[in-house]
Design a protein around this motif. Structure first.
Motif, PDB file in Angstrom:
ATOM      1  N   ILE A   1      27.784  19.061  21.005  1.00 48.26           N
ATOM      2  CA  ILE A   1      27.023  17.931  21.554  1.00 48.26           C
ATOM      3  C   ILE A   1      25.630  18.398  21.973  1.00 48.26           C
ATOM      4  O   ILE A   1      24.633  17.726  21.717  1.00 48.26           O
ATOM      5  N   GLY A   2      25.562  19.589  22.570  1.00 50.50           N
ATOM      6  CA  GLY A   2      24.266  20.142  22.977  1.00 50.50           C
ATOM      7  C   GLY A   2      23.341  20.319  21.786  1.00 50.50           C
ATOM      8  O   GLY A   2      22.144  20.030  21.863  1.00 50.50           O
ATOM      9  N   ALA A   3      23.885  20.776  20.663  1.00 44.63           N
ATOM     10  CA  ALA A   3      23.077  20.987  19.462  1.00 44.63           C
ATOM     11  C   ALA A   3      22.519  19.661  18.944  1.00 44.63           C
ATOM     12  O   ALA A   3      21.333  19.550  18.620  1.00 44.63           O
ATOM     13  N   MET A   4      23.366  18.644  18.890  1.00 44.85           N
ATOM     14  CA  MET A   4      22.900  17.341  18.397  1.00 44.85           C
ATOM     15  C   MET A   4      21.901  16.711  19.370  1.00 44.85           C
ATOM     16  O   MET A   4      20.937  16.073  18.961  1.00 44.85           O
ATOM     17  N   PHE A   5      22.150  16.912  20.670  1.00 48.11           N
ATOM     18  CA  PHE A   5      21.246  16.379  21.681  1.00 48.11           C
ATOM     19  C   PHE A   5      19.886  17.093  21.590  1.00 48.11           C
ATOM     20  O   PHE A   5      18.835  16.442  21.608  1.00 48.11           O
TER      21      PHE A   5
ATOM     22  N   GLU B   1       5.232  13.000  11.555  1.00 49.18           N
ATOM     23  CA  GLU B   1       6.102  12.061  10.848  1.00 49.18           C
ATOM     24  C   GLU B   1       7.503  12.639  10.707  1.00 49.18           C
ATOM     25  O   GLU B   1       7.676  13.857  10.728  1.00 49.18           O
ATOM     26  N   ARG B   2       8.473  11.751  10.512  1.00 47.49           N
ATOM     27  CA  ARG B   2       9.850  12.180  10.278  1.00 47.49           C
ATOM     28  C   ARG B   2       9.895  13.148   9.084  1.00 47.49           C
ATOM     29  O   ARG B   2       9.285  12.889   8.049  1.00 47.49           O
ATOM     30  N   GLY B   3      10.591  14.267   9.288  1.00 51.48           N
ATOM     31  CA  GLY B   3      10.776  15.223   8.209  1.00 51.48           C
ATOM     32  C   GLY B   3       9.758  16.354   8.186  1.00 51.48           C
ATOM     33  O   GLY B   3       9.917  17.319   7.453  1.00 51.48           O
ATOM     34  N   THR B   4       8.689  16.231   8.997  1.00 50.81           N
ATOM     35  CA  THR B   4       7.723  17.330   9.070  1.00 50.81           C
ATOM     36  C   THR B   4       8.398  18.519   9.738  1.00 50.81           C
ATOM     37  O   THR B   4       9.101  18.342  10.734  1.00 50.81           O
ATOM     38  N   SER B   5       8.190  19.715   9.184  1.00 51.43           N
ATOM     39  CA  SER B   5       8.817  20.859   9.845  1.00 51.43           C
ATOM     40  C   SER B   5       7.865  21.449  10.867  1.00 51.43           C
ATOM     41  O   SER B   5       6.689  21.662  10.604  1.00 51.43           O
ATOM     42  N   VAL B   6       8.377  21.631  12.057  1.00 48.46           N
ATOM     43  CA  VAL B   6       7.602  22.250  13.133  1.00 48.46           C
ATOM     44  C   VAL B   6       8.302  23.572  13.469  1.00 48.46           C
ATOM     45  O   VAL B   6       9.352  23.571  14.095  1.00 48.46           O
ATOM     46  N   PRO B   7       7.716  24.688  12.998  1.00 44.34           N
ATOM     47  CA  PRO B   7       8.360  25.987  13.203  1.00 44.34           C
ATOM     48  C   PRO B   7       8.669  26.232  14.676  1.00 44.34           C
ATOM     49  O   PRO B   7       7.938  25.781  15.549  1.00 44.34           O
ATOM     50  N   LEU B   8       9.743  26.922  14.924  1.00 45.02           N
ATOM     51  CA  LEU B   8      10.269  27.244  16.251  1.00 45.02           C
ATOM     52  C   LEU B   8      10.911  26.038  16.941  1.00 45.02           C
ATOM     53  O   LEU B   8      12.056  26.112  17.345  1.00 45.02           O
ATOM     54  N   LEU B   9      10.195  24.917  17.043  1.00 44.52           N
ATOM     55  CA  LEU B   9      10.818  23.748  17.677  1.00 44.52           C
ATOM     56  C   LEU B   9      12.067  23.352  16.885  1.00 44.52           C
ATOM     57  O   LEU B   9      13.143  23.162  17.450  1.00 44.52           O
ATOM     58  N   ASP B  10      11.919  23.262  15.557  1.00 36.38           N
ATOM     59  CA  ASP B  10      13.044  22.882  14.700  1.00 36.38           C
ATOM     60  C   ASP B  10      14.223  23.846  14.804  1.00 36.38           C
ATOM     61  O   ASP B  10      15.366  23.451  14.656  1.00 36.38           O
ATOM     62  N   GLN B  11      13.930  25.118  15.043  1.00 37.90           N
ATOM     63  CA  GLN B  11      15.005  26.112  15.051  1.00 37.90           C
ATOM     64  C   GLN B  11      15.522  26.425  16.451  1.00 37.90           C
ATOM     65  O   GLN B  11      16.544  27.082  16.603  1.00 37.90           O
ATOM     66  N   MET B  12      14.807  25.982  17.465  1.00 32.92           N
ATOM     67  CA  MET B  12      15.189  26.346  18.825  1.00 32.92           C
ATOM     68  C   MET B  12      15.698  25.182  19.659  1.00 32.92           C
ATOM     69  O   MET B  12      16.481  25.390  20.591  1.00 32.92           O
ATOM     70  N   ASP B  13      15.287  23.950  19.338  1.00 33.23           N
ATOM     71  CA  ASP B  13      15.678  22.802  20.162  1.00 33.23           C
ATOM     72  C   ASP B  13      17.195  22.702  20.315  1.00 33.23           C
ATOM     73  O   ASP B  13      17.718  22.615  21.427  1.00 33.23           O
ATOM     74  N   PHE B  14      17.893  22.796  19.190  1.00 33.79           N
ATOM     75  CA  PHE B  14      19.350  22.651  19.241  1.00 33.79           C
ATOM     76  C   PHE B  14      20.010  23.816  19.979  1.00 33.79           C
ATOM     77  O   PHE B  14      20.968  23.630  20.732  1.00 33.79           O
ATOM     78  N   LEU B  15      19.452  25.018  19.786  1.00 31.94           N
ATOM     79  CA  LEU B  15      20.044  26.218  20.380  1.00 31.94           C
ATOM     80  C   LEU B  15      19.934  26.201  21.908  1.00 31.94           C
ATOM     81  O   LEU B  15      20.896  26.492  22.618  1.00 31.94           O
TER      82      LEU B  15
END
Ligand code: CTP
Ligand code: MG
Length: 192
Positions: free
Chosen positions: A109-113, A128-142
């Motif tokens: 649940i934490g990962a999806m949140f 825009e939806r689908g733009t990759s933002v390095p670090l944010l994309d890989q760290m938010d869920f963690l």
């Protein structure tokens, strides 16, 4: 000689810490993959806009994806428990079932949140939806997965400081590696 032995030992303990971190974090890693495969349909924000006039989350965060992700993460964790029993590994299987389920569900649940929070931040920043933002994309869920799981009383039994550090270092590297493999296999157009 002694020095070499220590070096070998260190290298081995780093490798095993990284392996343990990846294993323990699988219930946080897999939800997004389930969301990608089974997601779609009604967006969580129901198409609504925030006060800045931009979408609250965007079409990339769907209700079906959210539930598929959470279910997928919980299935993953149970598969791990099953595999640990066969391979006689004592990580998740060393916990009482109630503690295991608490941690597994929290990671999922934490990962999806965290993924949703990440999209919220991206929309506010105008991406825009689908733009990759390095670090944010890989760290938010963690971050959110670990934060939620840390409320479990036995969290620190498995997630030692070393394991957490290994998780934070390995996760973005793993992301780069998997994207590169996907690119080489022709599943993605760009290697990032
Ligand atoms: N997905 C979904 N529901 C979620 C999360 C993901 O349906 N809660 C699906 C969507 O099809 C999404 C895809 O998985 O496009 C990839 O997820 P992600 O990369 O997180 O979304 P993006 O499309 O990149 O959107 P954003 O810019 O908001 O991250
Ligand atoms: Mg994305």
């Amino acid at each position: 000689m002694v020095y070499e032995e220590i070096q070998t030992l260190d290298f081995q303990s780093i490798i095993s810490t990284v392996a343990i971190a990846i294993w323990l974090l699988l219930p946080a890693y897999t939800p997004n993959n389930f969301a990608v495969v089974f997601g779609g349909g009604k967006p969580i924000d129901l198409g609504r806009k925030f006060i800045d006039g931009k979408r609250i989350l965007g079409n990339g965060k769907t209700i079906r994806g959210l539930f598929a992700g959470i279910s997928g993460g919980i299935v993953t964790a149970h598969s791990q428990l099953f595999l640990e029993n066969i391979l006689q590994i004592n990580l998740y299987s060393s916990l009482e079932y109630s503690s295991f389920i608490h941690i597994a569900v929290s990671l999922t649940i934490g990962a999806m949140f965290g993924d949703i929070i990440g999209s919220f931040i991206k929309r506010r920043a105008g991406f825009e939806r689908g733009t990759s933002v390095p670090l944010l994309d890989q760290m938010d869920f963690l971050v959110f997965a670990l934060l939620l799981a840390s409320f479990s009383g036995v969290f620190s039994v498995l997630f030692t400081p070393h394991v957490i550090i290994a998780g934070f270092i390995t996760t973005p590297l793993l992301h780069i590696l998997t994207n590169f493999i996907a690119y080489k296999l022709g599943l993605k157009n760009v290697p990032w």
